[in-house]
Design a protein around this motif. Structure first.
Motif, mmCIF file in Angstrom:
data_model
loop_
_atom_site.group_PDB
_atom_site.id
_atom_site.type_symbol
_atom_site.label_atom_id
_atom_site.label_comp_id
_atom_site.label_asym_id
_atom_site.label_seq_id
_atom_site.Cartn_x
_atom_site.Cartn_y
_atom_site.Cartn_z
ATOM 1 N N ALA A 102 0.828 -1.206 0.000
ATOM 2 C CA ALA A 102 0.000 0.000 0.000
ATOM 3 C C ALA A 102 0.862 1.255 0.000
ATOM 4 C CB ALA A 102 -0.931 -0.011 1.216
ATOM 5 N N ARG A 103 1.972 1.232 0.731
ATOM 6 C CA ARG A 103 2.877 2.387 0.760
ATOM 7 C C ARG A 103 3.443 2.669 -0.618
ATOM 8 N NH1 ARG A 103 8.309 2.510 0.696
ATOM 9 N NH2 ARG A 103 9.358 4.387 1.477
ATOM 10 N N ALA A 104 3.878 1.623 -1.320
ATOM 11 C CA ALA A 104 4.453 1.807 -2.656
ATOM 12 C C ALA A 104 3.438 2.427 -3.603
ATOM 13 C CB ALA A 104 4.942 0.465 -3.198
ATOM 14 N N GLN A 105 2.175 2.019 -3.496
ATOM 15 C CA GLN A 105 1.157 2.562 -4.383
ATOM 16 C C GLN A 105 0.753 3.976 -3.991
ATOM 17 O OE1 GLN A 105 -1.378 -0.809 -3.642
ATOM 18 N NE2 GLN A 105 -1.140 -1.580 -5.712
ATOM 19 N N LEU A 106 0.775 4.279 -2.699
ATOM 20 C CA LEU A 106 0.404 5.619 -2.258
ATOM 21 C C LEU A 106 1.425 6.668 -2.680
ATOM 22 C CD1 LEU A 106 -1.045 5.101 1.337
ATOM 23 C CD2 LEU A 106 -2.218 6.125 -0.609
ATOM 24 N N ILE A 107 2.695 6.334 -2.646
ATOM 25 C CA ILE A 107 3.723 7.324 -2.965
ATOM 26 C C ILE A 107 4.001 7.396 -4.455
ATOM 27 C CG2 ILE A 107 4.809 7.086 -0.705
ATOM 28 C CD1 ILE A 107 6.969 5.403 -1.932
ATOM 29 N N GLY A 108 3.283 6.606 -5.271
ATOM 30 C CA GLY A 108 3.404 6.753 -6.720
ATOM 31 C C GLY A 108 4.153 5.630 -7.392
ATOM 32 N N GLU A 109 3.615 4.413 -7.325
ATOM 33 C CA GLU A 109 4.261 3.270 -7.963
ATOM 34 C C GLU A 109 4.041 3.316 -9.470
ATOM 35 O OE1 GLU A 109 4.801 -1.363 -6.751
ATOM 36 O OE2 GLU A 109 2.763 -0.607 -6.877
ATOM 37 N N ALA A 110 5.049 2.909 -10.226
ATOM 38 C CA ALA A 110 4.944 2.890 -11.681
ATOM 39 C C ALA A 110 3.901 1.881 -12.130
ATOM 40 C CB ALA A 110 6.293 2.555 -12.306
ATOM 41 N N GLY A 111 3.373 2.084 -13.330
ATOM 42 C CA GLY A 111 2.405 1.160 -13.891
ATOM 43 C C GLY A 111 3.049 -0.164 -14.260
ATOM 44 N N ASP A 112 2.225 -1.064 -14.763
ATOM 45 C CA ASP A 112 2.695 -2.396 -15.141
ATOM 46 C C ASP A 112 3.811 -2.301 -16.182
ATOM 47 O OD1 ASP A 112 2.134 -5.417 -15.130
ATOM 48 O OD2 ASP A 112 2.049 -4.910 -17.259
ATOM 49 N N PRO A 113 4.911 -3.063 -16.027
ATOM 50 C CA PRO A 113 6.006 -3.003 -17.001
ATOM 51 C C PRO A 113 5.569 -3.332 -18.429
ATOM 52 C CG PRO A 113 6.719 -4.135 -15.006
ATOM 53 C CD PRO A 113 5.241 -3.924 -14.874
ATOM 54 N N GLU A 114 4.628 -4.263 -18.573
ATOM 55 C CA GLU A 114 4.130 -4.587 -19.910
ATOM 56 C C GLU A 114 3.405 -3.398 -20.525
ATOM 57 O OE1 GLU A 114 4.550 -7.216 -21.812
ATOM 58 O OE2 GLU A 114 5.885 -8.156 -20.350
ATOM 59 N N LEU A 115 2.631 -2.687 -19.703
ATOM 60 C CA LEU A 115 1.952 -1.490 -20.182
ATOM 61 C C LEU A 115 2.969 -0.440 -20.601
ATOM 62 C CD1 LEU A 115 -0.662 0.279 -20.435
ATOM 63 C CD2 LEU A 115 -0.252 0.956 -18.064
ATOM 64 N N HIS A 116 3.979 -0.238 -19.789
ATOM 65 C CA HIS A 116 5.032 0.736 -20.102
ATOM 66 C C HIS A 116 5.725 0.396 -21.412
ATOM 67 C CE1 HIS A 116 9.116 2.460 -19.852
ATOM 68 N NE2 HIS A 116 8.536 3.440 -19.192
ATOM 69 N N GLN A 127 0.507 4.524 -11.240
ATOM 70 C CA GLN A 127 -0.791 3.931 -10.980
ATOM 71 C C GLN A 127 -1.610 4.853 -10.092
ATOM 72 O OE1 GLN A 127 -0.509 -0.024 -9.428
ATOM 73 N NE2 GLN A 127 -2.705 -0.423 -9.590
ATOM 74 N N LEU A 128 -2.760 5.302 -10.617
ATOM 75 C CA LEU A 128 -3.654 6.180 -9.877
ATOM 76 C C LEU A 128 -4.762 5.412 -9.165
ATOM 77 C CD1 LEU A 128 -4.087 9.042 -12.504
ATOM 78 C CD2 LEU A 128 -2.521 8.987 -10.554
ATOM 79 N N GLY A 129 -5.014 4.200 -9.590
ATOM 80 C CA GLY A 129 -6.064 3.372 -9.025
ATOM 81 C C GLY A 129 -5.993 1.995 -9.654
ATOM 82 N N THR A 130 -6.949 1.152 -9.327
ATOM 83 C CA THR A 130 -6.922 -0.203 -9.875
ATOM 84 C C THR A 130 -7.151 -0.224 -11.371
ATOM 85 O OG1 THR A 130 -9.279 -0.442 -9.359
ATOM 86 C CG2 THR A 130 -7.698 -1.206 -7.706
ATOM 87 N N ASP A 131 -7.831 0.790 -11.917
ATOM 88 C CA ASP A 131 -8.091 0.835 -13.360
ATOM 89 C C ASP A 131 -7.779 2.210 -13.937
ATOM 90 O OD1 ASP A 131 -10.075 2.187 -12.108
ATOM 91 O OD2 ASP A 131 -11.743 1.243 -13.169
ATOM 92 N N SER A 132 -6.823 2.894 -13.337
ATOM 93 C CA SER A 132 -6.438 4.228 -13.799
ATOM 94 C C SER A 132 -4.930 4.393 -13.701
ATOM 95 C CB SER A 132 -7.143 5.304 -12.964
ATOM 96 O OG SER A 132 -6.763 6.601 -13.377
ATOM 97 N N THR A 133 -4.324 4.795 -14.827
ATOM 98 C CA THR A 133 -2.867 4.973 -14.880
ATOM 99 C C THR A 133 -2.546 6.288 -15.573
ATOM 100 O OG1 THR A 133 -2.522 2.586 -15.028
ATOM 101 C CG2 THR A 133 -0.677 3.985 -15.656
ATOM 102 N N LEU A 134 -1.639 7.038 -14.967
ATOM 103 C CA LEU A 134 -1.160 8.274 -15.576
ATOM 104 C C LEU A 134 0.033 7.966 -16.465
ATOM 105 C CD1 LEU A 134 -0.743 11.727 -13.958
ATOM 106 C CD2 LEU A 134 1.225 10.725 -15.107
ATOM 107 N N VAL A 135 0.023 8.517 -17.678
ATOM 108 C CA VAL A 135 1.116 8.335 -18.638
ATOM 109 C C VAL A 135 1.626 9.712 -19.033
ATOM 110 C CG1 VAL A 135 1.802 7.449 -20.897
ATOM 111 C CG2 VAL A 135 0.104 6.203 -19.520
ATOM 112 N N ALA A 136 2.913 9.962 -18.835
ATOM 113 C CA ALA A 136 3.543 11.227 -19.220
ATOM 114 C C ALA A 136 4.767 10.912 -20.063
ATOM 115 C CB ALA A 136 3.929 12.042 -17.986
ATOM 116 N N ALA A 137 4.815 11.457 -21.270
ATOM 117 C CA ALA A 137 5.915 11.152 -22.194
ATOM 118 C C ALA A 137 6.486 12.440 -22.770
ATOM 119 C CB ALA A 137 5.433 10.238 -23.316
ATOM 120 N N ARG A 138 7.798 12.441 -22.947
ATOM 121 C CA ARG A 138 8.489 13.506 -23.683
ATOM 122 C C ARG A 138 8.885 12.932 -25.041
ATOM 123 N NH1 ARG A 138 11.204 13.976 -18.539
ATOM 124 N NH2 ARG A 138 10.338 15.716 -17.344
ATOM 125 N N VAL A 139 8.404 13.564 -26.078
ATOM 126 C CA VAL A 139 8.648 13.041 -27.425
ATOM 127 C C VAL A 139 9.284 14.107 -28.301
ATOM 128 C CG1 VAL A 139 6.763 11.376 -27.279
ATOM 129 C CG2 VAL A 139 6.300 13.648 -28.189
#
Length: 315
Positions: free
Chosen positions: A220-234, A257-269
């Motif tokens: 829970a701590r890892a997810q609260l402080i901002g755990e990365a999304g699934d590696p396959e998704l990345h 990971q923002l929630g069980t079905d919500s992920t934030l994606v930020a990319a520099r292109v």
């Protein structure tokens, strides 16, 4: 359309998880009362430790029900990314509850048994306590079977995606082991007349609860402080971005990971040369829409245009 289907599936998963939590709550409340009465009649520290365990589990299931309800609130001005992390917060409280109410009380019962040097009040009381544990084993096992069934029904690593379901599964599994430990300590106490066996059982139950609380709390701590999304998704999003003809290279990609079905994606292109400023916004919107359509859980997508001569692999 795909996003709508995913939302409906997520709501259905929540409904099943809620039922699983309610089943576990009902079982734990009944078992807690039975264990407490049996433990007081038999003056059994192991049985009292299990009663505290069941009380802690019941309180934690109330926390999980609150998490399921509050995490589904829509985004607002104060919380523009929604309330998905409510699940992680309440799961952390559940872990603390397991540690304080279950583990610490079990250690106290073990210490009390060793220092008091008492004997069982009556053999019939211990027999009644063992009957209570037998009933508890059936109830806890039924709740555990439902939780395992729901995990197996989910695609992929379902247990890792829902902290509420993971907590129920951990609680029920621990409860089954705890009942067996308590029963073993009581039987050995009856056979040998030495309360040290029950003290050892209470101590082992305490260690088990502390370990489970630590594992759940760490997650829970890892997810609260901002755990990365699934590696396959990345990996998939990076490949999709790199395959776009308008993108010269992906300088950086971050997921959270923002929630069980919500992920934030930020990319520099770094865009390919020759794209007119009038087309830029349309191109970026098309790319973000392609990401969301392929991965509906990536519902928050941000693209930042930079000048990057070569990609830097970071997440």
């Amino acid at each position: 359309m795909r996003v709508d289907v995913t939302a409906k599936n997520s709501e259905e998963d929540d409904r099943r998880t809620r039922i699983t939590v309610l089943v576990a709550l009902a079982a734990n409340l009944l078992i807690a009362v039975a264990k407490a009465v049996g433990g007081l009649i038999a003056a059994s520290p192991a049985l009292l430790s299990e009663a505290a365990h069941s009380v802690a589990d019941s309180l934690n299931e109330v926390f999980l029900l609150a998490a399921l309800r509050r995490s589904r609130r829509p985004a607002d001005q104060r919380h523009p990314f929604g309330y998905g992390k409510e699940r992680f917060f309440w799961s952390l409280l559940a872990a603390v509850g397991i540690f304080v109410m279950g583990g610490c009380f079990s250690f106290f019962q073990a210490f009390e048994a060793l220092t008091s040097g008492g004997q069982e009040e009556s053999r019939s009381g211990y027999v009644a306590g063992l009957v209570v544990l037998g009933v508890a084993l059936v109830a806890e096992g039924s709740s555990l079977a439902r939780a395992v069934h729901q995990v197996r029904a989910q695609p992929g690593d379902g247990i890792g995606s829902d902290p509420a379901l993971r907590t129920v599964l951990a609680e029920d599994g621990t409860a089954v082991i705890g009942v067996l430990l308590a029963a073993g300590g009581m039987v050995l106490h009856m056979v040998t007349g030495r309360i040290e066996w029950e003290a050892a059982a209470s101590f082992c139950i305490g260690l088990l609860l502390v370990y489970v609380a630590y594992r759940l709390g760490r997650s829970a701590r890892a997810q609260l402080i901002g755990e990365a999304g699934d590696p396959e998704l990345h990996r998939g999003i990076r490949e999709l971005l790199a395959a776009q003809p308008e993108i010269d290279c992906v300088a950086a990609l971050h997921t959270m990971q923002l929630g069980t079905d919500s992920t934030l994606v930020a990319a520099r292109v770094d865009l390919a040369p020759g794209i007119e400023s009038e087309r830029l916004e349309l191109v970026l919107e098309r790319i973000k829409r392609a990401v969301r359509e392929r991965w509906p859980e990536a519902d928050q997508v941000f693209l930042d245009v930079v000048n990057a001569p070569k990609p830097v692999g970071e997440r």
